[in-house]
Write a protein that holds these residues in place. Structure first.
Motif, mmCIF file in Angstrom:
data_model
loop_
_atom_site.group_PDB
_atom_site.id
_atom_site.type_symbol
_atom_site.label_atom_id
_atom_site.label_comp_id
_atom_site.label_asym_id
_atom_site.label_seq_id
_atom_site.Cartn_x
_atom_site.Cartn_y
_atom_site.Cartn_z
ATOM 1 N N UNK A 104 0.845 -1.186 0.000
ATOM 2 C CA UNK A 104 0.000 0.000 0.000
ATOM 3 C C UNK A 104 0.886 1.244 0.000
ATOM 4 N N UNK A 105 0.751 2.061 -1.037
ATOM 5 C CA UNK A 105 1.501 3.315 -1.137
ATOM 6 C C UNK A 105 0.698 4.442 -0.496
ATOM 7 N N UNK A 106 1.314 5.143 0.446
ATOM 8 C CA UNK A 106 0.664 6.269 1.112
ATOM 9 C C UNK A 106 1.558 7.495 0.999
ATOM 10 N N UNK A 107 1.015 8.579 0.493
ATOM 11 C CA UNK A 107 1.714 9.850 0.396
ATOM 12 C C UNK A 107 0.975 10.844 1.289
ATOM 13 N N UNK A 108 1.658 11.386 2.277
ATOM 14 C CA UNK A 108 1.010 12.252 3.256
ATOM 15 C C UNK A 108 1.841 13.493 3.519
ATOM 16 N N UNK A 109 1.155 14.555 3.942
ATOM 17 C CA UNK A 109 1.810 15.823 4.266
ATOM 18 C C UNK A 109 1.546 16.168 5.724
ATOM 19 N N UNK A 110 2.595 16.541 6.426
ATOM 20 C CA UNK A 110 2.468 17.072 7.784
ATOM 21 C C UNK A 110 2.535 18.582 7.687
ATOM 22 N N UNK A 111 1.511 19.240 8.191
ATOM 23 C CA UNK A 111 1.374 20.682 8.039
ATOM 24 C C UNK A 111 1.713 21.375 9.356
ATOM 25 N N UNK A 112 2.589 22.363 9.298
ATOM 26 C CA UNK A 112 2.938 23.178 10.468
ATOM 27 C C UNK A 112 2.714 24.646 10.132
ATOM 28 N N UNK A 113 2.903 25.520 11.145
ATOM 29 C CA UNK A 113 2.582 26.933 10.956
ATOM 30 C C UNK A 113 3.787 27.818 10.649
ATOM 31 N N UNK A 114 5.008 27.336 10.986
ATOM 32 C CA UNK A 114 6.187 28.175 10.789
ATOM 33 C C UNK A 114 7.364 27.341 10.293
ATOM 34 N N UNK A 115 8.310 28.007 9.649
ATOM 35 C CA UNK A 115 9.493 27.319 9.135
ATOM 36 C C UNK A 115 10.300 26.690 10.267
ATOM 37 N N UNK A 116 10.348 27.344 11.432
ATOM 38 C CA UNK A 116 11.094 26.786 12.558
ATOM 39 C C UNK A 116 10.497 25.461 13.019
ATOM 40 N N UNK A 117 9.160 25.348 12.937
ATOM 41 C CA UNK A 117 8.495 24.100 13.308
ATOM 42 C C UNK A 117 8.796 23.003 12.285
ATOM 43 N N UNK A 118 8.917 23.394 11.043
ATOM 44 C CA UNK A 118 9.273 22.427 10.009
ATOM 45 C C UNK A 118 10.624 21.796 10.323
ATOM 46 N N UNK A 119 11.556 22.619 10.777
ATOM 47 C CA UNK A 119 12.875 22.104 11.137
ATOM 48 C C UNK A 119 12.809 21.133 12.306
ATOM 49 N N UNK A 120 11.937 21.395 13.273
ATOM 50 C CA UNK A 120 11.786 20.497 14.420
ATOM 51 C C UNK A 120 11.263 19.138 13.972
ATOM 52 N N UNK A 121 10.263 19.139 13.098
ATOM 53 C CA UNK A 121 9.661 17.886 12.631
ATOM 54 C C UNK A 121 10.666 17.071 11.818
ATOM 55 N N UNK A 122 11.448 17.753 10.977
ATOM 56 C CA UNK A 122 12.414 17.034 10.131
ATOM 57 C C UNK A 122 13.592 16.544 10.960
ATOM 58 N N UNK A 123 14.075 17.381 11.880
ATOM 59 C CA UNK A 123 15.187 16.987 12.740
ATOM 60 C C UNK A 123 16.530 17.093 12.048
ATOM 61 N N UNK A 124 17.593 16.821 12.795
ATOM 62 C CA UNK A 124 18.957 16.923 12.269
ATOM 63 C C UNK A 124 19.178 15.896 11.163
ATOM 64 N N UNK A 125 19.473 16.378 9.975
ATOM 65 C CA UNK A 125 19.717 15.533 8.805
ATOM 66 C C UNK A 125 18.550 14.586 8.517
ATOM 67 N N UNK A 126 17.336 15.020 8.876
ATOM 68 C CA UNK A 126 16.145 14.232 8.573
ATOM 69 C C UNK A 126 15.903 13.060 9.497
ATOM 70 N N UNK A 127 16.677 13.000 10.606
ATOM 71 C CA UNK A 127 16.571 11.837 11.490
ATOM 72 C C UNK A 127 15.190 11.724 12.134
ATOM 73 N N UNK A 128 14.647 12.852 12.586
ATOM 74 C CA UNK A 128 13.338 12.808 13.246
ATOM 75 C C UNK A 128 12.241 12.404 12.273
ATOM 76 N N UNK A 129 12.300 12.910 11.056
ATOM 77 C CA UNK A 129 11.304 12.562 10.046
ATOM 78 C C UNK A 129 11.340 11.066 9.737
ATOM 79 N N UNK A 130 12.545 10.504 9.652
ATOM 80 C CA UNK A 130 12.661 9.057 9.399
ATOM 81 C C UNK A 130 12.078 8.260 10.559
ATOM 82 N N UNK A 131 12.318 8.719 11.777
ATOM 83 C CA UNK A 131 11.786 8.030 12.953
ATOM 84 C C UNK A 131 10.254 8.055 12.953
ATOM 85 N N UNK A 132 9.682 9.206 12.635
ATOM 86 C CA UNK A 132 8.228 9.330 12.549
ATOM 87 C C UNK A 132 7.681 8.373 11.494
#
Length: 316
Positions: free
Chosen positions: A248-276
């Motif tokens: 099953x292929x799923x394409x999803x978007x996580x929406x935040x309100x500010x660029x700084x929040x985007x950085x928090x969700x992605x994490x250092x070198x994308x580590x947090x995003x991969x964990x999520x």
């Protein structure tokens, strides 16, 4: 609500109806919903205001069908989103047979609890009221008894009457069955609304979006959870796979309100995003019973909680 004409189960003695769980944010409503249904349909988090829409859980038994409605926690709104969530709660109260108020045993009865019960007392067509002392496993016997006395004291203070006051722990399972029995017994006689094998009427896309949001909420800063929304952009079975190896292929978007929040969700070198992605993919595959490929993106919609256009686009 489901179309009653879709079922022929209207035998004598069969009960059916709708029960709404209410309470302050983080009162244990979603965890109790999942425990009663026996499936994870509502995400649970230690962050307040985790639930943002009405979730229906369906319990079907030989003697009746109980439809549980888990609503957002009633709170003092600070945004247009908060106002819409509160409206959603009040609209739901007017449509159900029973309202079960969740009053966590590890917290004192406070102004927020009193305000909530006062709102119920003002309903023109007041449903049957039940009090649930949730999270009973977190306190001693003496503290639990004090809490039950305080819950009973709300009757005279606010002018309502509890049909039952029940301590319950969704985490340990203590009294969960008893809560289900009591709630079902308070429902009117009626038909079966949903098929036997259905445990929620939530669309699969919504369930998937909520599981992703739960994974994002784990370990993030206190100010971030309210700013995160998840949208499933596309969800389809991969066409070129053999029947015995579906994906099953799923394409999803996580929406935040500010660029700084985007950085928090992605994490250092994308580590947090991969964990999520890893956490959410496992949960989704378990729920849907099929291997999942999950593609996550992070988008910024500036101050989306206060923008009617963005709220409508995100389904609020």
């Amino acid at each position: 609500m489901a179309d009653q004409s879709t079922t022929d189960n209207d035998t004598d003695g069969y009960r059916s109806g709708f029960v709404c769980f209410v309470g302050r944010p983080n009162a244990g409503k979603s965890t109790l919903t999942n425990a009663l249904v026996g499936q994870k349909i509502a995400i649970a988090s230690d962050k307040p205001q985790t639930t943002r829409h009405v979730v229906r859980g369906i319990i079907t038994r030989p003697d009746g069908q109980l439809v549980l409605i888990d609503t957002p926690g009633l709170h003092r709104p600070r945004t247009l989103l908060g106002e819409r969530l509160n409206d959603l709660v009040r609209d739901t109260w007017s449509e159900v047979d029973v309202v079960a108020v969740c009053l966590p045993a590890d917290q004192r009865i406070g102004p927020g609890d009193t305000y909530l019960v006062e709102q119920l007392a003002r309903l023109r067509n007041r449903p049957t009221l039940v009090a649930l002392a949730t999270k009973s496993d977190l306190v001693s016997g003496d503290r639990l008894r004090q809490h039950l006395v305080a819950i009973q004291g709300l009757e005279e203070k606010v002018g309502i009457s509890w049909t039952h006051i029940i301590p319950v722990s969704a985490r340990t399972g203590e009294q969960v069955q008893e809560v289900g029995d009591v709630l079902l017994g308070l429902l009117p006689y009626g038909p079966q609304y949903y098929p036997d094998d259905e445990f929620t009427d939530e669309p699969e896309e919504q369930l998937v979006a909520e599981l992703i949001r739960e994974a994002v909420l784990e370990g993030v800063r206190d100010e971030l959870p309210h700013s995160i929304a998840v949208v499933v952009d596309e969800m389809r079975m991969r066409a070129d796979r053999p029947e015995d190896r579906p994906l099953l292929d799923i394409y999803a978007s996580m929406v935040v309100e500010r660029d700084s929040q985007k950085g928090i969700v992605i994490g250092h070198k994308g580590e947090r995003l991969r964990q999520v992605g890893t956490t959410a993919r496992k949960q989704i595959a378990h729920l849907l019973g099929v291997p999942v490929y999950l593609d996550l993106k992070v988008k910024v919609m500036k101050d989306w909680q206060r923008d009617p256009k963005y709220l409508n686009r995100l389904g609020f």
